[in-house]
Motif scaffolding. Sequence first.
Motif, PDB file in Angstrom:
ATOM      1  N   THR A  60       0.491  -1.394  -0.493  1.00 37.08           N
ATOM      2  CA  THR A  60      -0.177  -0.339   0.189  1.00 37.08           C
ATOM      3  C   THR A  60       1.082   1.127  -0.247  1.00 37.08           C
ATOM      4  OG1 THR A  60      -1.549  -1.327   1.091  1.00 37.08           O
ATOM      5  CG2 THR A  60      -2.044   1.440   1.264  1.00 37.08           C
ATOM      6  N   ALA A  61       1.973   0.996   1.095  1.00 38.33           N
ATOM      7  CA  ALA A  61       2.928   2.509   0.941  1.00 38.33           C
ATOM      8  C   ALA A  61       3.460   3.073  -0.371  1.00 38.33           C
ATOM      9  CB  ALA A  61       3.223   1.999   2.336  1.00 38.33           C
ATOM     10  N   LEU A  62       3.978   1.462  -1.140  1.00 43.60           N
ATOM     11  CA  LEU A  62       4.896   1.733  -2.294  1.00 43.60           C
ATOM     12  C   LEU A  62       3.578   1.873  -3.538  1.00 43.60           C
ATOM     13  CD1 LEU A  62       7.139   0.823  -4.244  1.00 43.60           C
ATOM     14  CD2 LEU A  62       6.172  -1.350  -4.770  1.00 43.60           C
ATOM     15  N   LEU A  85       4.337   5.569  -5.291  1.00 42.18           N
ATOM     16  CA  LEU A  85       4.288   5.893  -7.197  1.00 42.18           C
ATOM     17  C   LEU A  85       3.147   6.716  -7.606  1.00 42.18           C
ATOM     18  CD1 LEU A  85       5.472   2.298  -7.744  1.00 42.18           C
ATOM     19  CD2 LEU A  85       6.410   4.237  -7.566  1.00 42.18           C
ATOM     20  N   LEU A  86       1.837   6.351  -7.309  1.00 45.21           N
ATOM     21  CA  LEU A  86       0.946   7.057  -7.314  1.00 45.21           C
ATOM     22  C   LEU A  86       0.903   8.630  -7.119  1.00 45.21           C
ATOM     23  CD1 LEU A  86      -2.119   4.009  -6.918  1.00 45.21           C
ATOM     24  CD2 LEU A  86      -1.034   4.971  -8.800  1.00 45.21           C
ATOM     25  N   GLN A  87       1.635   9.222  -5.745  1.00 51.23           N
ATOM     26  CA  GLN A  87       1.869   9.910  -5.618  1.00 51.23           C
ATOM     27  C   GLN A  87       2.408  11.049  -7.210  1.00 51.23           C
ATOM     28  OE1 GLN A  87       2.196   9.929  -1.714  1.00 51.23           O
ATOM     29  NE2 GLN A  87       0.429  10.532  -0.764  1.00 51.23           N
ATOM     30  N   PHE A  88       3.447   9.991  -7.149  1.00 48.43           N
ATOM     31  CA  PHE A  88       4.766  10.395  -7.661  1.00 48.43           C
ATOM     32  C   PHE A  88       4.309  10.662  -9.271  1.00 48.43           C
ATOM     33  CE2 PHE A  88       8.509   9.776 -10.547  1.00 48.43           C
ATOM     34  CZ  PHE A  88       9.358  10.551 -10.789  1.00 48.43           C
ATOM     35  N   GLY A  89       3.400   9.470  -9.942  1.00 51.48           N
ATOM     36  CA  GLY A  89       2.942   9.934 -10.884  1.00 51.48           C
ATOM     37  C   GLY A  89       1.910  11.089 -11.357  1.00 51.48           C
ATOM     38  N   GLY A  90       1.030  11.169  -9.664  1.00 51.24           N
ATOM     39  CA  GLY A  90       0.547  12.246 -10.265  1.00 51.24           C
ATOM     40  C   GLY A  90       1.002  14.120 -10.478  1.00 51.24           C
ATOM     41  N   GLY A  91       2.022  13.817  -9.577  1.00 51.72           N
ATOM     42  CA  GLY A  91       2.708  14.977  -9.221  1.00 51.72           C
ATOM     43  C   GLY A  91       3.158  15.687 -10.929  1.00 51.72           C
ATOM     44  N   ILE A  92       3.426  14.289 -11.282  1.00 50.70           N
ATOM     45  CA  ILE A  92       3.956  15.041 -13.126  1.00 50.70           C
ATOM     46  C   ILE A  92       3.072  15.240 -13.633  1.00 50.70           C
ATOM     47  CG2 ILE A  92       4.955  13.807 -14.363  1.00 50.70           C
ATOM     48  CD1 ILE A  92       6.901  12.021 -13.351  1.00 50.70           C
ATOM     49  N   ALA A  93       1.535  14.603 -14.112  1.00 52.37           N
ATOM     50  CA  ALA A  93       0.720  15.107 -14.635  1.00 52.37           C
ATOM     51  C   ALA A  93       0.078  16.507 -13.767  1.00 52.37           C
ATOM     52  CB  ALA A  93      -0.217  13.665 -14.316  1.00 52.37           C
ATOM     53  N   VAL A  94       0.109  16.871 -13.190  1.00 51.17           N
ATOM     54  CA  VAL A  94      -0.331  17.869 -12.750  1.00 51.17           C
ATOM     55  C   VAL A  94       0.555  19.021 -12.991  1.00 51.17           C
ATOM     56  CG1 VAL A  94      -0.458  19.429 -10.515  1.00 51.17           C
ATOM     57  CG2 VAL A  94      -2.001  17.260 -10.210  1.00 51.17           C
ATOM     58  N   GLY A 141      -5.222  -7.731  -2.044  1.00 53.23           N
ATOM     59  CA  GLY A 141      -5.265  -8.735  -0.647  1.00 53.23           C
ATOM     60  C   GLY A 141      -6.484 -10.193  -1.710  1.00 53.23           C
ATOM     61  N   LEU A 142      -7.716 -10.189  -2.206  1.00 51.86           N
ATOM     62  CA  LEU A 142      -7.566 -10.804  -2.779  1.00 51.86           C
ATOM     63  C   LEU A 142      -7.324 -12.612  -3.285  1.00 51.86           C
ATOM     64  CD1 LEU A 142     -10.646  -9.421  -4.874  1.00 51.86           C
ATOM     65  CD2 LEU A 142     -11.144 -10.979  -2.971  1.00 51.86           C
ATOM     66  N   TYR A 143      -5.999 -11.950  -3.690  1.00 52.31           N
ATOM     67  CA  TYR A 143      -5.219 -13.334  -4.425  1.00 52.31           C
ATOM     68  C   TYR A 143      -4.153 -13.323  -3.223  1.00 52.31           C
ATOM     69  CZ  TYR A 143      -0.701 -14.958  -7.025  1.00 52.31           C
ATOM     70  OH  TYR A 143       0.418 -16.107  -6.572  1.00 52.31           O
ATOM     71  N   VAL A 144      -4.188 -13.466  -2.483  1.00 53.15           N
ATOM     72  CA  VAL A 144      -2.997 -13.570  -0.936  1.00 53.15           C
ATOM     73  C   VAL A 144      -3.923 -15.135  -0.038  1.00 53.15           C
ATOM     74  CG1 VAL A 144      -1.121 -12.137  -0.766  1.00 53.15           C
ATOM     75  CG2 VAL A 144      -3.359 -12.029   0.933  1.00 53.15           C
ATOM     76  N   ARG A 145      -5.153 -14.276  -0.096  1.00 57.44           N
ATOM     77  CA  ARG A 145      -6.369 -14.953   0.501  1.00 57.44           C
ATOM     78  C   ARG A 145      -7.391 -16.385  -0.395  1.00 57.44           C
ATOM     79  NH1 ARG A 145      -6.075  -9.991   2.285  1.00 57.44           N
ATOM     80  NH2 ARG A 145      -5.943  -9.507   4.433  1.00 57.44           N
ATOM     81  N   ALA A 191      -8.374  12.380  -6.531  1.00 63.41           N
ATOM     82  CA  ALA A 191      -9.236  10.957  -6.356  1.00 63.41           C
ATOM     83  C   ALA A 191      -8.031   9.880  -6.767  1.00 63.41           C
ATOM     84  CB  ALA A 191     -10.490  11.807  -7.227  1.00 63.41           C
ATOM     85  N   LEU A 192      -7.700  10.262  -7.857  1.00 64.32           N
ATOM     86  CA  LEU A 192      -7.069   9.061  -9.170  1.00 64.32           C
ATOM     87  C   LEU A 192      -6.242   8.024  -7.771  1.00 64.32           C
ATOM     88  CD1 LEU A 192      -6.505  10.433 -12.034  1.00 64.32           C
ATOM     89  CD2 LEU A 192      -8.935   8.811 -11.868  1.00 64.32           C
ATOM     90  N   THR A 193      -5.380   8.685  -7.225  1.00 66.24           N
ATOM     91  CA  THR A 193      -4.576   8.216  -6.234  1.00 66.24           C
ATOM     92  C   THR A 193      -5.280   7.161  -5.370  1.00 66.24           C
ATOM     93  OG1 THR A 193      -2.589   9.290  -6.590  1.00 66.24           O
ATOM     94  CG2 THR A 193      -2.534   8.171  -4.298  1.00 66.24           C
ATOM     95  N   GLY A 194      -6.118   7.723  -4.815  1.00 65.51           N
ATOM     96  CA  GLY A 194      -6.911   7.232  -3.421  1.00 65.51           C
ATOM     97  C   GLY A 194      -7.751   5.967  -4.368  1.00 65.51           C
ATOM     98  N   ALA A 195      -8.260   6.057  -5.469  1.00 64.25           N
ATOM     99  CA  ALA A 195      -9.121   4.800  -5.821  1.00 64.25           C
ATOM    100  C   ALA A 195      -8.387   4.117  -6.860  1.00 64.25           C
ATOM    101  CB  ALA A 195      -9.754   5.923  -7.172  1.00 64.25           C
ATOM    102  N   LEU A 196      -7.202   4.064  -6.987  1.00 50.87           N
ATOM    103  CA  LEU A 196      -5.961   3.399  -7.791  1.00 50.87           C
ATOM    104  C   LEU A 196      -5.428   1.978  -6.458  1.00 50.87           C
ATOM    105  CD1 LEU A 196      -4.666   4.811 -10.792  1.00 50.87           C
ATOM    106  CD2 LEU A 196      -6.233   2.801 -10.778  1.00 50.87           C
ATOM    107  N   VAL A 197      -5.420   2.911  -5.439  1.00 51.53           N
ATOM    108  CA  VAL A 197      -4.662   2.887  -4.006  1.00 51.53           C
ATOM    109  C   VAL A 197      -5.924   1.357  -3.761  1.00 51.53           C
ATOM    110  CG1 VAL A 197      -4.124   2.906  -2.023  1.00 51.53           C
ATOM    111  CG2 VAL A 197      -2.729   3.757  -3.672  1.00 51.53           C
ATOM    112  N   THR A 198      -7.022   1.868  -3.621  1.00 49.80           N
ATOM    113  CA  THR A 198      -7.786   1.052  -3.108  1.00 49.80           C
ATOM    114  C   THR A 198      -8.054  -0.464  -3.800  1.00 49.80           C
ATOM    115  OG1 THR A 198      -9.252   2.828  -1.931  1.00 49.80           O
ATOM    116  CG2 THR A 198     -10.327   0.914  -2.230  1.00 49.80           C
ATOM    117  N   LEU A 199      -8.189  -0.708  -4.798  1.00 53.82           N
ATOM    118  CA  LEU A 199      -8.101  -1.349  -5.850  1.00 53.82           C
ATOM    119  C   LEU A 199      -7.488  -1.983  -6.107  1.00 53.82           C
ATOM    120  CD1 LEU A 199      -9.948   0.607  -9.465  1.00 53.82           C
ATOM    121  CD2 LEU A 199     -11.052  -1.199  -7.514  1.00 53.82           C
ATOM    122  N   LEU A 200      -5.948  -1.624  -6.535  1.00 54.05           N
ATOM    123  CA  LEU A 200      -5.367  -2.291  -6.269  1.00 54.05           C
ATOM    124  C   LEU A 200      -5.039  -3.577  -5.024  1.00 54.05           C
ATOM    125  CD1 LEU A 200      -2.442  -0.697  -8.460  1.00 54.05           C
ATOM    126  CD2 LEU A 200      -3.841  -2.316  -9.221  1.00 54.05           C
TER     127      LEU A 200
END
Length: 89
Positions: A7-9, A13-22, A48-52, A34-43
Amino acid sequence: MNQEQLTALLRTLLQFGGGIAVGRGWIDADTATALTGALVTLLVTVWGLYVRRNAGLVASAAALPTVKTILADPVTANAIPSAKVQPAE
């Protein structure tokens, strides 16, 4: 890598990419957030489903030193490379 590290990684990475895009004017800061939060949640949910899945849970249990033997269905037992996991008959 555990779920908290993943999650931290991902967030970094998404904040870095978002900073570049902004910075380049492709999106605004609110959209990047909003995109960072949504993508982190989905990934993290997919991870979690995979490891469980059955094989993941049995592999985690087999890695514990106090566990001596695990009886599992033949498909799961064959998917785990551990001498501790035996097919149930």
